[in-house]
Design a protein around this motif. Structure first.
Motif, short mmCIF file in Angstrom:
data_model
loop_
_atom_site.label_atom_id
_atom_site.label_comp_id
_atom_site.label_asym_id
_atom_site.label_seq_id
_atom_site.Cartn_x
_atom_site.Cartn_y
_atom_site.Cartn_z
N ILE A 1 -9.54 6.07 8.64
CA ILE A 1 -11.08 5.71 7.66
C ILE A 1 -9.93 4.61 6.47
CG2 ILE A 1 -12.17 6.54 5.92
CD1 ILE A 1 -13.44 8.85 7.98
N SER A 2 -9.26 5.32 5.76
CA SER A 2 -8.30 5.21 5.12
C SER A 2 -7.33 4.11 5.66
CB SER A 2 -7.42 6.19 4.79
OG SER A 2 -7.04 7.17 4.36
N LEU A 3 -6.87 3.82 6.55
CA LEU A 3 -6.60 2.21 6.97
C LEU A 3 -7.57 1.46 7.02
CD1 LEU A 3 -3.84 3.38 9.50
CD2 LEU A 3 -3.77 2.94 7.07
N ARG A 4 -9.09 2.06 7.76
CA ARG A 4 -9.62 0.59 7.61
C ARG A 4 -9.99 0.30 6.60
NH1 ARG A 4 -13.45 -0.37 12.65
NH2 ARG A 4 -12.56 1.18 14.58
N SER A 5 -9.96 0.75 5.21
CA SER A 5 -10.42 0.59 4.35
C SER A 5 -9.42 0.15 3.97
CB SER A 5 -11.19 1.84 3.26
OG SER A 5 -10.77 1.39 2.35
N VAL A 6 -8.27 -0.32 3.73
CA VAL A 6 -7.11 -0.90 3.22
C VAL A 6 -7.53 -2.45 3.76
CG1 VAL A 6 -4.62 -1.22 3.28
CG2 VAL A 6 -6.08 1.06 2.53
N PHE A 7 -7.22 -3.02 5.19
CA PHE A 7 -7.46 -3.56 5.74
C PHE A 7 -8.77 -4.43 5.36
CE2 PHE A 7 -3.97 -1.79 8.35
CZ PHE A 7 -3.02 -3.27 8.48
N GLU B 1 1.03 5.06 -11.77
CA GLU B 1 2.70 4.27 -12.69
C GLU B 1 2.93 3.61 -10.88
OE1 GLU B 1 7.18 5.57 -12.36
OE2 GLU B 1 5.95 7.03 -12.18
N THR B 2 2.65 3.80 -9.89
CA THR B 2 2.90 2.45 -8.68
C THR B 2 1.65 1.41 -8.76
OG1 THR B 2 1.06 4.25 -7.15
CG2 THR B 2 3.62 4.38 -7.01
N ARG B 3 0.36 1.49 -9.08
CA ARG B 3 -0.81 0.58 -9.23
C ARG B 3 0.16 -0.82 -10.77
NH1 ARG B 3 -5.85 0.12 -7.71
NH2 ARG B 3 -5.54 1.36 -6.13
N GLN B 4 0.85 0.33 -11.65
CA GLN B 4 1.43 -0.65 -12.44
C GLN B 4 3.21 -1.76 -12.15
OE1 GLN B 4 2.41 2.35 -15.56
NE2 GLN B 4 0.44 1.60 -16.40
N LEU B 5 3.74 -0.65 -11.29
CA LEU B 5 4.61 -1.15 -10.47
C LEU B 5 4.30 -2.47 -9.89
CD1 LEU B 5 6.86 1.33 -9.94
CD2 LEU B 5 7.22 -0.11 -11.74
N GLY B 6 2.92 -2.83 -8.73
CA GLY B 6 2.68 -3.91 -8.69
C GLY B 6 1.88 -3.09 -6.74
N ILE C 1 0.90 -1.28 -0.01
CA ILE C 1 0.20 -0.35 0.06
C ILE C 1 0.96 1.31 0.16
CG2 ILE C 1 -2.03 1.11 0.98
CD1 ILE C 1 -2.06 -2.41 0.28
N ILE C 2 0.78 2.53 -1.15
CA ILE C 2 1.40 3.12 -0.92
C ILE C 2 0.98 4.39 -0.19
CG2 ILE C 2 2.27 5.05 -2.24
CD1 ILE C 2 3.26 2.60 -3.15
N LEU C 3 1.64 4.94 0.32
CA LEU C 3 1.33 6.16 1.40
C LEU C 3 2.61 7.56 0.80
CD1 LEU C 3 1.93 4.74 4.85
CD2 LEU C 3 -0.14 4.88 3.60
N SER C 4 1.51 8.60 0.59
CA SER C 4 2.44 9.60 -0.62
C SER C 4 1.72 10.78 0.30
CB SER C 4 2.61 9.49 -1.62
OG SER C 4 3.28 10.59 -2.02
N THR C 5 2.24 12.07 0.32
CA THR C 5 1.74 13.08 -0.01
C THR C 5 1.04 13.70 -0.98
OG1 THR C 5 4.27 13.92 -0.50
CG2 THR C 5 2.98 14.18 1.98
N PHE D 1 -3.37 3.04 -3.36
CA PHE D 1 -2.61 4.43 -3.13
C PHE D 1 -3.22 5.12 -2.54
CE2 PHE D 1 -1.25 8.69 -3.59
CZ PHE D 1 0.41 8.47 -4.59
N ILE D 2 -2.50 5.62 -1.13
CA ILE D 2 -3.13 6.38 0.02
C ILE D 2 -2.49 7.43 -0.33
CG2 ILE D 2 -3.53 7.00 2.35
CD1 ILE D 2 -3.71 4.02 2.60
N THR D 3 -3.32 8.43 -0.53
CA THR D 3 -2.96 10.19 0.14
C THR D 3 -2.85 10.55 1.61
OG1 THR D 3 -3.50 10.86 -2.16
CG2 THR D 3 -2.78 12.71 -0.69
N LYS D 4 -1.32 10.53 2.12
CA LYS D 4 -1.66 10.76 3.58
C LYS D 4 -2.48 11.65 4.22
CE LYS D 4 3.48 9.30 3.95
NZ LYS D 4 4.40 9.67 4.42
N PRO D 5 -3.42 10.95 5.07
CA PRO D 5 -4.03 12.52 5.29
C PRO D 5 -4.09 13.74 5.78
CG PRO D 5 -4.97 9.86 5.44
CD PRO D 5 -3.73 10.44 5.48
N ASP D 6 -4.50 14.90 6.42
CA ASP D 6 -3.98 15.82 7.46
C ASP D 6 -4.68 15.27 9.18
OD1 ASP D 6 -6.54 16.40 6.38
OD2 ASP D 6 -5.39 19.13 6.38
N LYS D 7 -6.11 14.23 8.64
CA LYS D 7 -6.67 14.64 10.26
C LYS D 7 -6.39 12.95 10.59
CE LYS D 7 -9.35 18.32 9.35
NZ LYS D 7 -11.33 18.11 8.70
N PHE D 8 -6.49 13.10 11.31
CA PHE D 8 -6.51 11.38 12.86
C PHE D 8 -7.13 10.46 11.69
CE2 PHE D 8 -7.16 8.46 15.85
CZ PHE D 8 -5.50 8.34 16.49
#
Length: 135
Positions: free
Chosen positions: A120-126, A99-104, A86-90, A108-115
């Protein structure tokens, strides 16, 4: 009794590591999480068997070996290329996401600014990864 779930966070930013771990443990207190400061260290830990994660969270912008380089390098190793990444990026650049999807990368999560957004993002991934049945 369910088995211990292990995640591997590869991110050079200490503050981001702390936030990630705090959020993750807030809704998955039993999860075991190992960290590495860059892709090179992460790859070494994986290949040495120091960590055998169920899922990898990977920052893109890091020294020594960035996230894209890590994704390319892991394909050469049968032992680790099956582990969901799972990619974490600003960044939220669509070209980078593609590109990251093509690399496997699986997500992809854009790093959130709120707890709360992190949770929400991490729960969704799991939930999407079927790695762990979260409460």
């Amino acid at each position: 009794m369910s088995r211990q779930i292990t995640c591997f966070l590869i991110d050079d930013d200490q503050d981001d590591q702390e936030i990630f771990l705090t959020v993750l443990h807030s809704f998955m207190p039993a999860i075991h999480c190992v960290t590495a400061a860059n892709g090179k260290e992460g790859l070494q830990k994986l290949l040495a068997g120091e960590v055998n994660p169920d899922i990898i969270f990977l920052d893109l912008n890091m020294p020594l070996m960035n996230g894209k380089q890590f994704l390319k390098a892991r394909h050469a190793h049968e032992k680790i290329k099956h582990i969901p990444v799972i990619i974490l990026s600003t960044s939220s650049d669509q070209e980078t996401i593609l590109e990251t999807r093509q690399l496997g990368a699986k997500h992809f999560i854009t790093k959130p600014d709120k707890f709360s957004h992190w949770e929400i993002s991490l729960r969704s991934v799991f939930q999407d990864s079927n790695v762990y049945a979260i409460p």
